[in-house]
Design an enzyme around this catalytic site. Structure first.
Site, mmCIF file in Angstrom:
data_model
loop_
_atom_site.group_PDB
_atom_site.id
_atom_site.type_symbol
_atom_site.label_atom_id
_atom_site.label_comp_id
_atom_site.label_asym_id
_atom_site.label_seq_id
_atom_site.Cartn_x
_atom_site.Cartn_y
_atom_site.Cartn_z
ATOM 1 N N ASP A 156 4.154 9.361 -12.198
ATOM 2 C CA ASP A 156 3.879 7.935 -11.963
ATOM 3 C C ASP A 156 3.426 7.214 -13.226
ATOM 4 O O ASP A 156 2.373 6.585 -13.273
ATOM 5 C CB ASP A 156 2.854 7.785 -10.834
ATOM 6 N N HIS A 198 5.284 4.765 -14.736
ATOM 7 C CA HIS A 198 5.613 3.356 -14.459
ATOM 8 C C HIS A 198 5.742 2.509 -15.721
ATOM 9 O O HIS A 198 5.154 1.423 -15.829
ATOM 10 C CB HIS A 198 4.595 2.743 -13.496
ATOM 11 N N ASP A 238 9.018 8.641 -11.233
ATOM 12 C CA ASP A 238 8.584 7.300 -11.625
ATOM 13 C C ASP A 238 8.123 7.224 -13.078
ATOM 14 O O ASP A 238 7.055 6.685 -13.380
ATOM 15 C CB ASP A 238 7.492 6.776 -10.682
ATOM 16 N N ASN A 262 10.799 7.164 -6.403
ATOM 17 C CA ASN A 262 11.336 6.092 -5.566
ATOM 18 C C ASN A 262 11.518 4.789 -6.347
ATOM 19 O O ASN A 262 12.327 3.941 -5.978
ATOM 20 C CB ASN A 262 10.442 5.852 -4.345
ATOM 21 N N HIS A 263 10.807 4.631 -7.455
ATOM 22 C CA HIS A 263 10.944 3.407 -8.247
ATOM 23 C C HIS A 263 12.135 3.453 -9.197
ATOM 24 O O HIS A 263 12.766 2.424 -9.429
ATOM 25 C CB HIS A 263 9.663 3.143 -9.051
ATOM 26 N N HIS A 318 8.792 14.286 -5.760
ATOM 27 C CA HIS A 318 8.141 12.972 -5.727
ATOM 28 C C HIS A 318 8.140 12.512 -4.273
ATOM 29 O O HIS A 318 9.011 11.761 -3.835
ATOM 30 C CB HIS A 318 8.896 11.974 -6.611
ATOM 31 N N HIS A 348 3.946 10.593 -6.673
ATOM 32 C CA HIS A 348 4.101 9.538 -5.672
ATOM 33 C C HIS A 348 2.757 8.947 -5.273
ATOM 34 O O HIS A 348 2.621 7.731 -5.187
ATOM 35 C CB HIS A 348 4.847 10.026 -4.424
ATOM 36 N N HIS A 373 -0.835 7.791 -6.186
ATOM 37 C CA HIS A 373 -1.352 7.339 -7.476
ATOM 38 C C HIS A 373 -2.787 7.765 -7.756
ATOM 39 O O HIS A 373 -3.330 7.439 -8.818
ATOM 40 C CB HIS A 373 -1.229 5.822 -7.580
#
Length: 415
Positions: free
Chosen positions: A10, A12, A51, A86-87, A174, A208, A210
């Protein structure tokens, strides 16, 4: 000699939180800091459990940042194994991660149409296609990209049959594990149960959720490192709750990642922006102002702070922002309506909604609700029988009923 690797998730990259480019820079710096620590720790390899990017279509600037940072482990002969979250996943076809793989910056785990064999990747034929696995000496790194709850519901046996370790191995996913999300993070979606995880792995590297979390399954660590930076105010460094007289203080979790030696995780903390979440429910304007003034000394200058003010009248937002000396200040005035039932007694409106519905109502009613659209979408996506999952399920059903050829079965899983 034992094995030593890093487990991140994650990241991002490219997330301009609250529409502030500063935050995208801070997410990138957190990633760079983590990678440099990995080099200093002399890890054998790095695992990114989904992610890496905040979007499946990152901007050119974000891609450039990722390339620059990922050159650090490459220049130090440290392979990076990654899956799509998923992002940053795509429904079908190659993703941005495959571009980075072509540049020699990382190795993508998961199901593909074609067999891949190189220094760090090997492939195994499965019913879903070629399962591309990572290799480092005698350790295999297995994984696949984020899949919906509907996919797992219809393919759990296929999932278990795909992942059957024969030696020392790590599983990278994830996904939200139901027992963890329901008991600890109800706002996160879950796609599978703990018992659905294939057994036999020495370490389960998950992403996934956070916030970091650890437990044991089949005598092996199941670990979520959490995001490297704070994702929202629910992921606070400090929460202040007014009880009418003083603030109750609740410290949040540190941000960072894991160094894993001989399959035993060790958390590595990295510096992250402080997020202060203040909750005040008052009965008068004087009480509201008193509480705000008492909160001010507890708020660091460089922090992001959110005030949730619940009162029966509008509050002076400008006054609050004028006395709070912080990097970023948000004020969410929530007007408490005095609802009464037919019997004249106070009516508890919340009882007419599920916990999830009420959370969405609260977020959508905020003045700057657009900053919470991603969170609202994530909450909606967690609903059982969500629209996207149903569409995915129908696609899967069609593929199983009338596949063009055996290689087309579950084609959208393939990267």
């Amino acid at each position: 000699m034992g094995i030593k690797f890093a487990h991140l998730a994650d990241v991002h990259l490219g997330y301009e939180q609250f529409n502030r480019s500063q935050r995208a820079e801070e997410f990138a710096k957190a990633f760079e800091d983590a990678i440099k620590i990995c080099v200093d720790e002399k890890v054998d390899f790095i695992v990114i459990a989904g992610d890496l990017f905040n979007s499946s279509r990152p901007s050119p600037g974000t891609i450039k940042t990722a390339v620059k940072i990922l050159q650090i482990p490459r220049d130090n002969n440290i392979p990076v194994f990654a899956i799509e979250g998923n992002h940053d996943r795509t429904q079908r076809g190659p993703s941005i991660l495959h571009l980075l793989e072509d540049l020699g910056l990382l190795y993508v785990l998961g199901v593909r149409d074609e067999k891949v064999e190189n220094e760090y990747l090997t492939s195994e034929k499965t019913k879903a296609g070629w399962l591309v696995k990572g290799m480092y000496k005698d350790v295999e790194i297995h994984g696949m990209k984020y899949m919906s709850a509907a996919w797992f519901e219809g393919n759990i046996e296929l999932f278990k049959s795909m992942f059957r370790p024969e030696g020392d191995a790590i599983l990278v996913l994830h996904q939200g594990v139901r027992e963890i999300t329901e008991n600890n993070y109800p706002n996160y979606s879950s796609e599978l149960s703990l018992s659905d995880l294939p057994k036999g792995y020495l370490y389960y590297a998950l992403g996934h959720i956070h916030k970091r979390f650890e437990l044991t399954y089949d005598d092996a660590p199941v670990v979520y490192p959490g995001s490297l930076e704070r994702w929202d105010f629910g992921d606070y460094s400090l929460k202040l709750t007014w009880n009418g007289f003083q603030f109750k203080e609740e410290v949040g979790v540190d941000k960072g990642f894991y160094i894993v030696e001989d399959f035993k995780p060790r958390f590595i903390r990295i510096n992250a922006r402080d997020f202060i979440d203040v909750h005040i429910k008052g009965h008068s304007e004087n009480e509201i102002k008193k509480a705000v003034k008492l909160a001010v000394p507890k708020i660091p200058r460089n922090s992001y702070v959110r005030f949730n003010i619940r009162w029966k009248r509008p509050v002076d937002v400008d006054w609050i922002k004028s006395i709070v000396n912080a990097e970023y200040v948000r004020v969410n005035p929530i007007i408490i309506k005095e609802e009464r039932g037919p019997d004249g007694k106070d009516l508890d409106v919340k009882k007419f909604f599920t916990e999830l519905e009420w959370k969405i109502i609260e977020l959508a009613s905020e003045k700057e609700y657009e900053y919470y659209l991603n969170q609202i979408i994530d909450l909606l996506a967690s609903e059982e029988g969500k629209v996207e999952a149903k569409i995915d399920a129908k696609r899967e059903e069609k593929k199983f009923v009338r596949p063009k050829n055996p290689g087309d079965i579950m084609a959208w899983v393939k990267g």
